[in-house]
Motif scaffolding. Structure first.
Motif, PDB file in Angstrom:
ATOM      1  N   TYR A  48       0.833  -1.208   0.000  1.00 12.72           N
ATOM      2  CA  TYR A  48       0.000   0.000   0.000  1.00 12.72           C
ATOM      3  C   TYR A  48       0.867   1.257   0.000  1.00 12.72           C
ATOM      4  N   GLU A  49       1.902   1.279   0.846  1.00 11.99           N
ATOM      5  CA  GLU A  49       2.782   2.443   0.903  1.00 11.99           C
ATOM      6  C   GLU A  49       3.553   2.630  -0.401  1.00 11.99           C
ATOM      7  N   GLY A  52       1.138   3.970  -3.039  1.00 12.00           N
ATOM      8  CA  GLY A  52       0.875   5.387  -2.783  1.00 12.00           C
ATOM      9  C   GLY A  52       2.053   6.265  -3.154  1.00 12.00           C
TER      10      GLY A  52
END
Length: 60
Positions: A48-49, A52
């Motif tokens: 997810y990081e 992003g």
């Protein structure tokens, strides 16, 4: 007669081997699934990081 005797002697050494194979396979699968469950949250957080970051870096 001799042929029947040789077949019987070969099969005597494998009694219970399928159960042992089954238990060892389950032990490996349970260990691997425990590792995946344990690290799964961290792996998803890192993905997810990273996603992003790659979507946001042109706007930084």
């Amino acid at each position: 007669m001799n042929r029947r005797h040789s077949t019987k002697s070969r099969s005597d050494g494998r009694h219970g081997a399928a159960t042992l194979d089954y238990v060892l396979t389950l032990a490996v699968l349970f260990t691997m699934s425990g590792v995946v469950v344990g690290y799964g949250r961290r792996m998803m957080q890192l993905v997810y990081e990273m996603t992003g970051f790659f979507l946001a870096w042109p706007f930084m």
